[in-house]
Write a protein that holds these residues in place. Structure first.
Motif, PDB file in Angstrom:
ATOM      1  N   MET A  21       0.889  -1.214   0.084  1.00 19.84           N
ATOM      2  CA  MET A  21       0.208   0.004   0.021  1.00 19.84           C
ATOM      3  C   MET A  21       0.818   1.283  -0.091  1.00 19.84           C
ATOM      4  O   MET A  21       1.945   1.235   0.663  1.00 19.84           O
ATOM      5  N   SER A  22       0.561   2.185  -0.837  1.00 23.43           N
ATOM      6  CA  SER A  22       1.019   3.389  -0.744  1.00 23.43           C
ATOM      7  C   SER A  22       0.677   4.438   0.636  1.00 23.43           C
ATOM      8  O   SER A  22      -0.294   3.851   1.289  1.00 23.43           O
ATOM      9  N   LEU A  23       1.549   5.389   1.001  1.00 18.32           N
ATOM     10  CA  LEU A  23       1.070   6.047   2.006  1.00 18.32           C
ATOM     11  C   LEU A  23      -0.400   6.742   1.835  1.00 18.32           C
ATOM     12  O   LEU A  23      -1.201   6.793   2.763  1.00 18.32           O
ATOM     13  N   ARG A  24      -0.596   7.156   0.585  1.00 17.90           N
ATOM     14  CA  ARG A  24      -1.879   7.938   0.270  1.00 17.90           C
ATOM     15  C   ARG A  24      -2.925   6.698   0.537  1.00 17.90           C
ATOM     16  O   ARG A  24      -4.059   7.042   0.732  1.00 17.90           O
ATOM     17  N   ALA A  27      -3.847   6.052   4.142  1.00 17.19           N
ATOM     18  CA  ALA A  27      -4.431   7.213   4.688  1.00 17.19           C
ATOM     19  C   ALA A  27      -6.071   7.318   4.385  1.00 17.19           C
ATOM     20  O   ALA A  27      -6.815   7.422   5.186  1.00 17.19           O
ATOM     21  N   ALA A  28      -6.124   7.028   2.902  1.00 20.01           N
ATOM     22  CA  ALA A  28      -7.483   7.139   2.520  1.00 20.01           C
ATOM     23  C   ALA A  28      -8.308   6.005   3.107  1.00 20.01           C
ATOM     24  O   ALA A  28      -9.526   6.334   3.555  1.00 20.01           O
ATOM     25  N   ALA A  29      -7.976   5.007   3.164  1.00 18.75           N
ATOM     26  CA  ALA A  29      -8.429   3.623   3.580  1.00 18.75           C
ATOM     27  C   ALA A  29      -8.896   3.693   5.203  1.00 18.75           C
ATOM     28  O   ALA A  29      -9.758   3.199   5.801  1.00 18.75           O
ATOM     29  N   ALA A  30      -7.901   4.617   5.701  1.00 12.46           N
ATOM     30  CA  ALA A  30      -7.997   4.628   7.399  1.00 12.46           C
ATOM     31  C   ALA A  30      -8.830   5.840   7.660  1.00 12.46           C
ATOM     32  O   ALA A  30      -9.135   6.133   8.855  1.00 12.46           O
ATOM     33  N   LEU A  37      -0.233  10.507   8.760  1.00 16.35           N
ATOM     34  CA  LEU A  37       0.157   9.132   8.579  1.00 16.35           C
ATOM     35  C   LEU A  37       1.713   9.171   8.480  1.00 16.35           C
ATOM     36  O   LEU A  37       2.709   8.496   8.996  1.00 16.35           O
ATOM     37  N   SER A  38       2.024  10.008   7.440  1.00 16.75           N
ATOM     38  CA  SER A  38       3.743  10.271   7.408  1.00 16.75           C
ATOM     39  C   SER A  38       4.620  10.633   8.773  1.00 16.75           C
ATOM     40  O   SER A  38       5.280  10.298   9.043  1.00 16.75           O
ATOM     41  N   GLN A  39       3.733  11.703   9.322  1.00 12.74           N
ATOM     42  CA  GLN A  39       4.603  12.140  10.697  1.00 12.74           C
ATOM     43  C   GLN A  39       4.367  10.927  11.846  1.00 12.74           C
ATOM     44  O   GLN A  39       5.345  10.775  12.409  1.00 12.74           O
ATOM     45  N   LEU A  40       3.378  10.231  11.710  1.00  6.53           N
ATOM     46  CA  LEU A  40       3.274   8.854  12.381  1.00  6.53           C
ATOM     47  C   LEU A  40       4.438   8.078  12.207  1.00  6.53           C
ATOM     48  O   LEU A  40       5.155   7.460  13.015  1.00  6.53           O
ATOM     49  N   GLU A  41       4.559   7.586  10.916  1.00  4.26           N
ATOM     50  CA  GLU A  41       5.334   6.497  10.613  1.00  4.26           C
ATOM     51  C   GLU A  41       6.926   6.852  10.595  1.00  4.26           C
ATOM     52  O   GLU A  41       7.845   6.262  10.962  1.00  4.26           O
TER      53      GLU A  41
END
Length: 191
Positions: A21-24, A27-30, A37-41
């Motif tokens: 899965m891509s980051l995008r 993020a969309a699914a969640a 999400l980027s900051q979390l990862e």
């Protein structure tokens, strides 16, 4: 931050990558922003319990699995009696081994009764690289007009766009595995 929170971001990234899965897309699914999400990862923010549940749900895991460092490299064991069964030709049972949201690989286990086949005619599906492995018994694998007799531990690699068909001409059940990469489009599934 606790040790679990320090490691949460990299574990989310590992699960996301394991599923292709891509980051995008995650993020969309969640239902969270891509920047969050980027900051979390990257360990620059924490996740609330609600966000953690949404992300875990989108990854197909429990929140506890996201917090458990031992779980980041696997989705766990899929028990044989819990494998989803696909409808197939008479005498053929086909089971899904690669559960969504795995995106780059598709794996099926199959059982062919004596005389059973994937159908009267060869079929195609997508244009994936495919590997077919005989686990037990013998089958005839027809590929592009050629016939290959295959026994236990034999395998063949081919493109799924080439017409193919499998038939069990023996008196005993045969067990097989199909592996496709990338996965077959939903509308193109064969037996």
């Amino acid at each position: 931050m606790t040790d679990h929170e320090d490691d949460l971001g990299p574990r989310v990234a590992s699960f996301r990558e394991l599923r292709g899965m891509s980051l995008r897309a995650l993020a969309a699914a969640a239902g969270v922003s891509t920047s969050f999400l980027s900051q979390l990862e990257n360990g620059r923010t924490n996740a609330s319990v609600a966000s953690l549940r949404k992300i875990a749900g989108a990854l197909g895991v429990s929140p506890a699995e996201l917090l458990d460092e031992r779980a980041a490299h696997t989705r766990g064991v899929l028990r044989a009696d819990r494998r989803p069964r696909l409808e197939g030709a008479l005498g053929v049972e086909k089971f899904v081994l690669s559960l969504p949201p795995l995106r780059n690989l598709e794996v099926y286990a199959g059982e062919f009764a004596p005389g059973a086949s994937t159908g009267a005619n060869p079929y195609t599906h997508g244009n994936a690289q495919e590997m077919f492995v005989v686990i037990e018994g013998t089958v005839v694998f027809e590929l592009g007009g050629e016939r290959f007799e295959m026994s236990r531990d034999d395998s063949i690699e081919f493109l799924s766009s080439v017409p193919h068909r499998i038939v069990n001409e023996s008196e005993a059940e045969a067990r097989v595995i199909w592996i496709n990469s990338p996965p077959t489009p939903d509308e193109a599934h064969g037996a």
